[in-house]
Write an enzyme that holds these catalytic residues in place. Sequence first.
Site, mmCIF file in Angstrom:
data_model
loop_
_atom_site.group_PDB
_atom_site.id
_atom_site.type_symbol
_atom_site.label_atom_id
_atom_site.label_comp_id
_atom_site.label_asym_id
_atom_site.label_seq_id
_atom_site.Cartn_x
_atom_site.Cartn_y
_atom_site.Cartn_z
ATOM 1 N N LYS A 190 0.837 -1.220 0.000
ATOM 2 C CA LYS A 190 0.000 0.000 0.000
ATOM 3 C C LYS A 190 0.862 1.256 0.000
ATOM 4 O O LYS A 190 0.443 2.294 -0.504
ATOM 5 C CB LYS A 190 -1.001 -0.022 1.157
ATOM 6 C CG LYS A 190 -0.409 0.055 2.575
ATOM 7 C CD LYS A 190 -0.193 1.453 3.086
ATOM 8 C CE LYS A 190 0.535 1.475 4.418
ATOM 9 N NZ LYS A 190 0.911 2.828 4.849
ATOM 10 N N THR A 247 -4.149 5.257 3.233
ATOM 11 C CA THR A 247 -2.872 5.854 2.829
ATOM 12 C C THR A 247 -2.996 6.580 1.497
ATOM 13 O O THR A 247 -2.266 7.537 1.237
ATOM 14 C CB THR A 247 -1.777 4.763 2.788
ATOM 15 O OG1 THR A 247 -1.892 3.955 3.948
ATOM 16 C CG2 THR A 247 -0.395 5.365 2.773
HETATM 17 O O1 G3P Z 1 2.512 8.020 6.556
HETATM 18 P P1 G3P Z 1 2.570 6.712 5.876
HETATM 19 O O2 G3P Z 1 2.371 6.804 4.404
HETATM 20 O O3 G3P Z 1 3.822 5.946 6.273
HETATM 21 O O4 G3P Z 1 1.332 5.852 6.424
HETATM 22 C C1 G3P Z 1 1.209 5.622 7.786
HETATM 23 C C2 G3P Z 1 0.446 4.344 8.069
HETATM 24 O O5 G3P Z 1 1.103 3.247 7.507
HETATM 25 C C3 G3P Z 1 -0.995 4.395 7.653
HETATM 26 O O6 G3P Z 1 -1.639 3.223 8.055
#
Ligand code: G3P
Length: 332
Positions: A190, A247
Amino acid sequence: MEFKRAGVIGGGAWGTALAQVAGWAGLDVLLQAREPDVVESIRERRVNEAFLPGVTLDDHVSVTTELSDLADCDVILAVPPAQHMRSTLTAFAPFHRAGVPVVLCSKGIERGSLKLMTEVLAETLPAAPAAVLSGPSFAGEVARGLPSAVTLACADEALGEELMWTLSAPGFRPYLATDLIGAEVGGAIKNVLAIACGMSEGKGLGRSAHAALITRGFAEMTRLGVALGGQAETVAGLCGLGDLVLTCSSPQSRNMSLGLALGQGQTVAEALAGKRSVAEGYESAPAVRELALKTGVDMPISLAVAALLCGETTVDAVIDNLLSRPLKVERD
Ligand SMILES: O=P(O)(O)OC[C@H](O)CO
Ligand SMILES: NC(=O)c1ccc[n+]([C@@H]2O[C@H](COP(=O)([O-])OP(=O)(O)OC[C@H]3O[C@@H](n4cnc5c(N)ncnc54)[C@H](O)[C@@H]3O)[C@@H](O)[C@H]2O)c1
């Protein structure tokens, strides 16, 4: 087994937020941070100003720089960036007691070895029962007590249930699963897909393109999860689809905001300059590409993101290429 003392390895935003949750859950929590400024700011002001500003930490949370101080903990949460998981667990190995479970909370695939975090754990702490905690959860929201739900995967169902109760707190709801691979793949992929969604947003491609990227990206993560031995149902849960939706939908995400900057014309170097926090999609994308090629899994969006981040193509060429792919049946 009842857990009383939790060790959290990694004093970034997520390690700090999970220490907060574990403190709310009534555990005695020791957070290990590498940076002296983080330790000082938590000790003196009860705030991790570098990585989680504005959040006052629960009284149950104390902090150290020393991994050896975690030797008497009866459960460990491992939260370094994925590319540092191996070195971090190797450094912790002399202080790990056989049978003390390790909950892997990082999201990524190791470059070079192409291994998942559970594989890295098995090689570094072979006597540690493994669990994976992953799902849609921004550290800042979780640490402020806003509601969230995550997947907690553990092959040992009794241990998983114990960990689920241990780590649940008002507003923080772990849901049990037994499929660690599915849980890990969702969280790792993701991040790469969120960069693609950010790019689309930055280029102004519209909500329809955004929805198409999420849906076709979900097909990619499901195919890879199944090819690696995970279950499609797990990937469709909080750790996969749920986290993909979060995300890809908010510039609070470091991965989506990296994509946004690229879509708006910044170079990768410009977009990452001066950042102390990690964008795991950037770190994992080359490994995801290699893994897709090795397993023969069709992952055009992830491969395009990897090529862009490696400086092999441009945002405009990525968009042209994805839009000129041959038409095909939707479900394959
Ligand atoms: O800020 P990111 O893109 O690392 O996303 C944070 C978390 O993984 C969201 O679930
Ligand atoms: N921030 C979130 O909202 C969130 C939510 C869920 C999962 N995660 C995951 O948690 C993991 C950690 O992310 P974060 O947001 O807590 O980090 P962060 O971006 O807030 O902080 C960076 C972290 O990297 C660590 N680090 C830097 N160099 C290192 C090295 N050589 N060895 C070991 N550690 C080093 C720093 O000590 C710091 O803890 C990532 O895999 C991320 O995907 C983050």
